[in-house]
Design an enzyme around this catalytic site. Structure first.
Site, PDB file in Angstrom:
ATOM      1  N   GLU A 404       0.888  -1.248  -0.086  1.00  0.00           N
ATOM      2  CA  GLU A 404       0.080  -0.004  -0.081  1.00  0.00           C
ATOM      3  C   GLU A 404       0.907   1.279   0.101  1.00  0.00           C
ATOM      4  O   GLU A 404       0.195   2.351   0.211  1.00  0.00           O
ATOM      5  CB  GLU A 404      -1.090  -0.007   1.235  1.00  0.00           C
ATOM      6  CG  GLU A 404      -1.904  -1.122   0.953  1.00  0.00           C
ATOM      7  CD  GLU A 404      -3.393  -0.925   1.933  1.00  0.00           C
ATOM      8  OE1 GLU A 404      -3.224  -0.108   2.793  1.00  0.00           O
ATOM      9  OE2 GLU A 404      -4.208  -1.743   1.800  1.00  0.00           O
ATOM     10  N   GLU A 491      -6.407  -7.727  -1.340  1.00  0.00           N
ATOM     11  CA  GLU A 491      -6.957  -7.494  -0.205  1.00  0.00           C
ATOM     12  C   GLU A 491      -8.254  -7.241  -0.140  1.00  0.00           C
ATOM     13  O   GLU A 491      -8.756  -6.264  -0.892  1.00  0.00           O
ATOM     14  CB  GLU A 491      -6.343  -6.481   0.501  1.00  0.00           C
ATOM     15  CG  GLU A 491      -4.798  -6.722   1.233  1.00  0.00           C
ATOM     16  CD  GLU A 491      -4.441  -5.765   2.252  1.00  0.00           C
ATOM     17  OE1 GLU A 491      -3.050  -5.560   2.167  1.00  0.00           O
ATOM     18  OE2 GLU A 491      -5.018  -4.813   2.538  1.00  0.00           O
TER      19      GLU A 491
END
Length: 784
Positions: A404, A491
């Protein structure tokens, strides 16, 4: 000669007001203080809050040992893992300085040893002090928390996460010992396997170290094939090549077997041995499609976090249990998330044995990281060591630069906050891909996730690369998954509480409520409990008490994740992967995990097992999708019925279908099946049920069923026969025996259906309690 002498005994720990505390090695300060009764269990109630001083204290481990006998030319001190900023002295003389939990160290201490007792001391600087000093020197960097985890090469989630406590550790967390040797030793062995048809090849770059200047002969052998390499005096590196005819290919679970071959490399008296496998792996970087041995694999995965805040407590047996829990759902991949660690050899050996693919993040997560020294050199050294270490494992199929961080830089306002300071791009786009290309060219590298294949693309473009879906859970209803048509979801997830027995063992609140202090403390997500209730939306009634809260939020978690999985699998082969956040927890907490911090399977686990079934039926928007993730065609008559809420048949259609292997087939429902209260699709034993409205609006009849409890060896069988529709029937035997388990959960029965639950326990249980509230629950139950 070559002998190894572990140094695991006789350690004491000193720091702060504590002196001479018996210490266990491998281990850490927290577990030593806990064992000595100096601190309370940090996982219980809010004990964590009174232990922050540990991470702000310098600690010293000491032991004594005898010099290895045998007359070896050299003795090395080998430290597999020091957490984290350590100064090691032998007999008062400095031997090494470390500042990286993710690296091992080896140093020649021959000249520092003497006969009789020798003293080994490992001094650990307070992690907070080191990280905060680096932050002050290099400038602050944006991140999700105020903790300085990006300024120390240490397991980031030690500093707390939205599912984990803040327990900042120090200690000798992996093996430590003395290696006594003479002549030559294998300093590095890095097998790289390739396959051409049925012919396998192993290229083995080796590096040797020796105490003299003689020539060294290195040999390698696998499957009856041998090779020899003679290194001339002064030469330390070379490559052996083994061509192995007619190899059996290693496959992911669900696609074939996992044959492993013993590879043995020798140099003098030193021997290196590992099991390796032959397979190819390719990544279509636009669609983000993994192929193994030329076959595209739909990834059914879990994200993996450290299984305990204190890694030395994670045994091989515990890992085997977790892998079994993953594989038993039908999963075929674990993603080792970038806020944790490079996992143990036990972890990757299990993945090799069981056919579990491993996606390995480099340890960078959710924050801007400094690229200046000392971090740039540490990151490269760590990457070189870990890439070399993990190269033998066929299960490892992808290196990923970070979690991320590319998203953060692109969309979270980092450039303004950074004001020109480094943030990690040089690691993800330069250092790490260069190291992987040099040391492990047989595997693909991906700069980060989410990522769309090029730095100038929108990282959350779901038409290419990987995406993370977090608007569901944070702001949107779980039906919002329908708005995504992703190539690959790395995710996504939804929260739920731990199993009841886990919650009650960790939280002593009396009375226990959904909002009591201990329950709140064991919820680390911002507004997490509020999001749990908001997430119920119109799907389930408002909870009347803590029992309702626990059942409804657990059920809603299961439904939300299953809804997403069915959506993504129905898009196969356009979408070729979904990785649930997350498999496991590191402590008892309300979180996104399918297996809670005590190792108990949550209702979510059972829902994922259904959603990951090799053959799946799902109904959405007037279309039945049959997903066939097997090597054989799926053929038969698809039967679809429209029923009243009473179960009465209103309409029925049957359609012949044939779905190719590793594909999905779609059937548009005939107009005659419109209306009614529920739709039931059935094909070859698979069933999908869809309600026409949310549960509170369905006007279900009161649940009416016969329940019979039959004692059997190892527990009980609970037979349930429905006389009405019974919605999401679940049995929670851990409420009666914390060790009890059940083989299924959340089963919807039509009138006349029978289901048998197997309850495993070694205690006598009251049959009335086993089939009564709150142990047995369903959405349309009526309490007596």
């Amino acid at each position: 000669m070559s002998t190894y002498h572990p140094l695991h005994d006789g350690w004491t720990l000193t720091g702060g007001e504590q002196e001479g505390v018996p210490a266990t090695v491998p281990g850490c300060v927290h577990t030593d203080l806990l064992a000595a009764g100096i601190i309370d269990d940090p996982y219980l109630d809010d004990n964590e809050l009174r232990q922050t001083w540990i991470g702000r204290t310098d600690w010293v481990y000491r032991t004594t040992f005898g010099r290895p006998s045998g007359g070896s030319d050299r003795v090395d001190l080998v430290c597999a893992g020091l957490d984290t900023v350590a100064t090691v002295t032998v007999n008062g003389v400095g031997a090494l300085r470390s500042a990286n939990m993710h690296r091992g160290y080896r140093v020649d201490v021959t000249g520092l040893l003497h006969d009789g007792d020798n003293t080994l001391e490992v001094r650990f600087d307070a992690p907070y002090g080191y990280a905060e000093a680096q932050r002050d020197a290099l400038g602050a960097r944006p991140g999700p928390y105020t903790e300085p985890f990006q300024f120390i090469r240490k397991m980031a989630c030690n500093f707390g996460w939205d599912w984990g406590p803040t327990l900042v550790t120090a200690g000798i967390w992996q093996d430590i010992g003395l290696h006594a040797w003479s002549g030559a030793r294998l300093a590095e062995v890095r097998p790289l396997t390739t396959v051409d048809g049925t012919a396998g090849r192993v290229e083995i770059p080796v590096r040797v170290e020796h105490t003299g200047n003689a020539a060294v002969t290195v040999t390698a052998e696998i499957a009856g094939v041998a090779a020899e390499l003679r290194l001339a005096p002064g030469t330390t590196e070379g490559i052996l090549v083994l061509d192995v005819p007619d190899v059996e290919l290693w496959w992911p679970t669900g696609h074939g077997a996992q044959p492993l071959y013993q590879l043995t490399v020798r140099a003098g008296a030193d021997t290196w041995t590992r099991r390796i496998g032959f397979r190819t792996v390719e990544l279509d970087t636009d669609a983000f499609r993994l192929s193994v041995n030329g076959r595209p694999v739909f990834v059914k995965g879990f994200n993996w976090i450290p299984d305990d805040c204190f890694p030395a407590r994670v045994t091989a047996d515990r890992l085997r249990e977790r892998f079994g829990q993953a594989v038993d759902t039908g999963a075929n991949l674990l993603r080792v998330w970038g806020g944790g660690r490079y996992e143990s050899e036990d972890f990757y050996d299990l993945a090799d044995e069981l056919g579990v693919l491993v996606w390995q993040d480099f340890p960078f997560a959710c924050a801007a990281y400094p690229e200046e020294e000392p971090f740039r050199s540490e990151v490269e050294a760590e990457a070189r060591e870990q890439v070399t270490r993990l190269a033998p494992h066929p299960s490892l199929v992808l290196w990923c630069g970070n979690n991320e961080n590319l998203w953060g830089h692109q969309e979270w306002g980092w450039p303004e906050a950074l004001e020109g300071r480094s943030w990690g791009a040089g690691f993800y786009y330069e250092v790490l891909p260069r190291v992987v290309a040099e040391l492990d060219p047989t595997r693909p590298y991906w700069p980060g996730t989410p990522y769309s294949g090029a730095p100038d693309r929108d990282v959350m473009d779901d038409s290419t690369g990987t995406v993370h879906i977090w608007d569901v859970w944070n702001t949107e209803d779980y039906t919002h998954y329908d708005s995504y048509s992703p190539r690959f979801v790395a995710e996504f997830g939804f929260q739920g509480p731990p199993v009841w027995a886990t919650l009650r063992a960790a939280v002593s609140d009396e009375p226990l409520t959904a909002d009591s202090p201990g329950v709140r403390h064991h919820q680390k997500a911002v507004d997490g409990n509020e999001k749990l209730l908001r997430g119920l939306g119109r799907h389930l009634p408002p909870p009347a008490d803590v029992d309702d809260w626990h059942y409804f939020t657990s059920l809603n978690q299961a439904r939300a994740v299953a809804y997403g999985l069915e959506r993504f699998r129905s898009l196969m082969p356009y979408c070729m992967g979904a990785i649930v956040w997350q498999l496991n927890d590191c402590w008892p907490v309300t979180s996104w995990a399918a297996v809670d911090g005590a190792g108990r399977r949550k209702p979510l686990w059972y829902a994922i097992r259904r959603a990951y079934a090799p053959r799946l039926l799902t109904v959405a928007d007037g279309v039945v999708t049959a997903v066939n993730d097997t090597d054989e065609p799926w053929t038969g008559d698809l039967t679809v019925t429209r029923r009243a809420v009473t179960g009465d048949l209103l309409a029925k259609e049957s359609v012949p279908v044939s779905v190719a292997p590793r594909d999905a087939g779609r059937v548009v429902l005939p107009a005659g099946l419109a209306g009614g209260d529920l739709l039931v699709a059935e094909l070859d034993g698979a069933r999908a049920i869809r309600m026409s409205a949310e549960d509170p609006d369905m006007a279900y009849p009161p649940a009416d069923f016969d329940a019979a409890v039959e004692p059997v060896a190892g527990g009980y069988l609970v037979h349930v026969t429905a006389r009405t529709l019974v919605r999401e029937l679940a049995i929670h035997p851990d409420r009666l025996d914390p060790a009890a388990t059940v083989d299924d959960q959340l089963v919807t029965l039509l009138p006349g259906d029978t289901v048998t639950f197997t309850v495993t326990t070694d205690r006598p249980l009251d049959p009335a309690a086993l089939t009564g509230h709150p142990v047995l629950r369903c959405v349309n139950e009526v309490r007596s």
